[in-house]
Design a protein around this motif. Sequence first.
Motif, short mmCIF file in Angstrom:
data_model
loop_
_atom_site.label_atom_id
_atom_site.label_comp_id
_atom_site.label_asym_id
_atom_site.label_seq_id
_atom_site.Cartn_x
_atom_site.Cartn_y
_atom_site.Cartn_z
N THR A 1 0.85 -1.19 0.00
CA THR A 1 0.00 0.00 0.00
C THR A 1 0.89 1.24 0.00
O THR A 1 2.08 1.14 -0.27
N HIS B 1 -4.53 7.51 4.34
CA HIS B 1 -5.08 6.28 3.77
C HIS B 1 -6.59 6.20 3.99
O HIS B 1 -7.33 5.68 3.16
N ALA C 1 -6.17 0.78 1.92
CA ALA C 1 -5.81 0.00 3.10
C ALA C 1 -4.70 0.69 3.89
O ALA C 1 -3.84 1.35 3.32
#
Length: 217
Positions: free
Chosen positions: A11, A211, A217
């Motif tokens: 991520t 995020h 995520a």
Amino acid sequence: MAYLVKEIFLTLQGEGANTGRPAVFCRFAGCNLWSGRTEDRHKGPGGCSRWCDTDFVGTNGSGGGRFQNATDLAASIRRAWTAPLPKPPARPLVVCTGGEPLLQLDVAAVSALHVEGFEIAVETNGTIVPPQAVDWLCVSPKTGAQLLARNGSELKLIFPQDGIDPAHYEDLDFRHFFLQPMDGPEAKRNTKLTVQYCLDHPKWRLSLQTHKLLGIA
């Protein structure tokens, strides 16, 4: 030793000085401040048990599992890095988090991750002294918990937090000092308070959970 991991995934780092940087997150299972179970919300030694929003119970998340040794763990983290490799001297980043990652992240795991070429960041509550070879240390003190990790790359306080006064941490040896608004029903109010505190105390910088704002995520 075996390692219990809730999830491993690629991520963007959403918080602190590395915000926006691609990273593999390795979320270790377990914490020393509370069990992670709803019925124990008010039983942990740290006040964070009342507002923590992270699921670190079990090994059933994406990429999670029980890894028998450091080599197996590091190899799984390496497989999760599906982005192009950065050009040297830059390295891919792994963020070891939890729960409390330092309950499990040991010298063997740090060494194995370095062999795989990773820069290692750790997000910890500061109650356990980390291995010296960690590359980036983010310490987030919690109410009622003894702070043993008193130097590192960044200090990040969830704000406002009962029993936590940012002024008490300003003399510690960190490169960056962040305040991050506490999420939850009072998020807007907490954000306003955090912004004002940073304006009044310029040693502190604002950290947002980007995020969540981006829905990743």
